[in-house]
Design an enzyme around this catalytic site. Structure first.
Site, mmCIF file in Angstrom:
data_model
loop_
_atom_site.group_PDB
_atom_site.id
_atom_site.type_symbol
_atom_site.label_atom_id
_atom_site.label_comp_id
_atom_site.label_asym_id
_atom_site.label_seq_id
_atom_site.Cartn_x
_atom_site.Cartn_y
_atom_site.Cartn_z
ATOM 1 N N PHE A 1 38.880 37.132 39.599
ATOM 2 C CA PHE A 1 37.970 37.133 38.451
ATOM 3 C C PHE A 1 36.573 37.505 38.936
ATOM 4 O O PHE A 1 36.207 37.217 40.082
ATOM 5 C CB PHE A 1 37.936 35.752 37.792
ATOM 6 N N LYS B 1 34.712 44.799 44.025
ATOM 7 C CA LYS B 1 35.363 43.560 44.438
ATOM 8 C C LYS B 1 36.878 43.740 44.509
ATOM 9 O O LYS B 1 37.537 43.246 45.434
ATOM 10 C CB LYS B 1 35.003 42.441 43.458
ATOM 11 N N ASN C 1 28.422 24.857 39.416
ATOM 12 C CA ASN C 1 28.200 25.831 38.347
ATOM 13 C C ASN C 1 28.825 25.290 37.069
ATOM 14 O O ASN C 1 29.524 24.264 37.104
ATOM 15 C CB ASN C 1 28.788 27.193 38.737
ATOM 16 N N PRO D 1 33.687 29.652 52.815
ATOM 17 C CA PRO D 1 34.726 30.657 53.065
ATOM 18 C C PRO D 1 35.027 31.455 51.803
ATOM 19 O O PRO D 1 35.015 30.905 50.693
ATOM 20 C CB PRO D 1 35.936 29.826 53.500
ATOM 21 N N ASP D 2 35.275 32.756 51.957
ATOM 22 C CA ASP D 2 35.651 33.612 50.832
ATOM 23 C C ASP D 2 37.171 33.504 50.674
ATOM 24 O O ASP D 2 37.937 34.196 51.349
ATOM 25 C CB ASP D 2 35.233 35.054 51.099
ATOM 26 N N ILE D 3 37.596 32.616 49.797
ATOM 27 C CA ILE D 3 39.025 32.320 49.660
ATOM 28 C C ILE D 3 39.788 33.550 49.206
ATOM 29 O O ILE D 3 40.852 33.876 49.742
ATOM 30 C CB ILE D 3 39.234 31.156 48.669
ATOM 31 N N LEU D 4 39.251 34.255 48.227
ATOM 32 C CA LEU D 4 39.944 35.413 47.664
ATOM 33 C C LEU D 4 40.084 36.528 48.695
ATOM 34 O O LEU D 4 41.152 37.153 48.812
ATOM 35 C CB LEU D 4 39.196 35.914 46.431
ATOM 36 N N LYS E 1 38.525 43.334 48.288
ATOM 37 C CA LYS E 1 39.325 42.126 48.535
ATOM 38 C C LYS E 1 40.827 42.364 48.391
ATOM 39 O O LYS E 1 41.607 41.418 48.384
ATOM 40 C CB LYS E 1 38.853 40.998 47.603
#
Length: 400
Positions: free
Chosen positions: A324, A338, A210, A305-308, A342
């Site tokens: 963020f 979110k 990105n 993987p969803d690190i946050l 999370k």
């Protein structure tokens, strides 16, 4: 450069070949909004004229302790009392020795005995002079007294030899000056910041990514370090140089970032996940470059993987976790979801469709949402200023 704006900075220039670099430092300080008063030793004037520094600073240069005009109001005491910061650049072995012994035989060393503001010295000399036990003892003495030492760099020296002794890069000196003027509100805290994009390769020369530049995360890491925190910056591929005064970990993929972040988060008091982590990666990466042919190419993507979310699930007691959210619609609704899902304490949301917001820009437009339901909207500001305001908000959150 808000920390320098409106501050009175004394720049002491001593007699070394690196004195010519003081002119650029003065220019940069003035550009940052500081008022600069230059003091030159007699030896410094053999390398650089007072007129040059007077032109750049906009103020007469102080040179003669016994000049009736300069000392009509005990000028050296006035200079010491009015200073918010003193930077000695370059600091020769001779001046370091005088400072360590309390000798006051010129305008600069006399001011240094009277000043109560923070003092930064930037040594520059031959590498053998730097390594001499007397110089090292003098530097150790100054450190014990609270003087900040900007360690010299290594490289080619004026004598033609190689080694440590070059004046540190001006960006490092400038950052040290900013840190000296920043309240140490995060002293003793460990801060982890992620920044930049991740690259997810599907062959050795191509990858999915990105447009993130890393500027927001780098600004946050630098501001936390200025406030006295011990900072680890984990960044994906960017062209930004490593910030001074912190530890930078460079990674490539989301899985690389997860591994490093998971380990560092164990000890962190504050975690700020500003990185734009790729949600997906190619299921397989070809071992060799995929050659172009007439057929269409299909690449199967799998979730990263969803690190946050993992950090939120395993958050330590007292740890503050900040995320963020970059959105193109339903900004507050999506960011709130979110934040809750999370287990975040704070989320910084920006609408990528707004002018001045988003990737690669030097500015951003954000809304800051906290776990108590508060929403703060910040106008278009530099990412450096957003970093400063965000850390103010985080500190107030931790105090609640």
């Amino acid at each position: 450069m808000e920390r320098l704006r409106g501050k009175n900075v004394l720049v002491g220039v001593t007699g070394g070949i690196a004195a010519y670099k003081a002119a650029e430092l003065v220019r940069l300080l003035v550009k940052c909004g500081a008022g600069v008063q230059v003091i030159m030793t007699r030896a410094a004037q053999q390398f650089l004229t007072p007129l040059t520094l007077q032109t750049l600073s906009g103020r007469p240069v102080l040179t003669d302790l016994f000049d009736l005009g300069m000392e009509s109001e005990i000028g050296h005491i006035h200079a010491a009392r009015s200073a918010d910061l003193v930077v000695v650049v370059p600091a020769t072995a001779n001046t370091l020795a005088k400072m360590a012994c309390g000798i006051a035989d010129n305008y600069l060393t006399t001011v240094l005995l009277a000043v109560e503001a923070p003092v930064i010295v930037c040594p520059a000399m031959n590498h053998k002079m730097l390594a001499h036990p007397a110089t090292q003892d003098n530097l150790a003495t100054l450190k014990r007294r609270g003087v900040r030492i900007v360690e010299p760099a290594s490289g080619s020296l004026a004598c033609g030899e190689e080694g440590p002794g070059r004046l540190a890069d001006l960006s490092v000196i400038l950052e040290t000056a900013r840190r000296a003027l920043t309240p140490q509100t995060l002293q003793g805290k460990k801060v982890l910041v992620s920044a930049g994009p991740t690259w997810e390769p599907f062959d050795p020369v191509r990858f999915i990514t990105n447009p993130s530049s890393g500027k927001m995360g780098f600004a946050l890491a630098a501001e936390a370090a200025r406030r006295g925190a011990s900072v680890d910056l984990v960044t994906g591929p960017t062209t930004l140089p490593d910030p001074a005064g912190l530890t930078t970990h460079r990674i490539t993929t989301a899985r690389d970032m997860e591994r490093v972040v998971r380990t560092l988060a164990e000890e962190a008091h504050l975690v700020i996940m500003a990185a734009a982590v790729s949600d997906y990666r190619p299921e397989e990466a070809a071992p060799h470059k995929i050659k172009k042919d007439d057929e269409e190419l299909t690449i199967r993507l799998v979730r990263n993987p969803d690190i946050l979310a993992g950090l939120g699930k395993n958050k330590k007691p007292g740890q503050i976790l900040v995320g963020f959210a970059a959105e193109t619609e339903h900004l507050v609704r999506n960011a709130t979801e979110k934040l809750q899902r999370k287990n975040l304490d704070l989320i910084v949301a920006n609408d990528l469709t707004q002018p001045g917001a988003g990737f690669r820009s030097d500015t951003n437009v954000v809304k800051v949402l906290d776990r108590f339901g508060g929403v703060e909207e910040l106008p278009c500001l530099s990412k450096e200023e957003i970093a400063r305001r965000l850390l103010d908000r985080i500190e107030s959150l931790g105090a609640r």
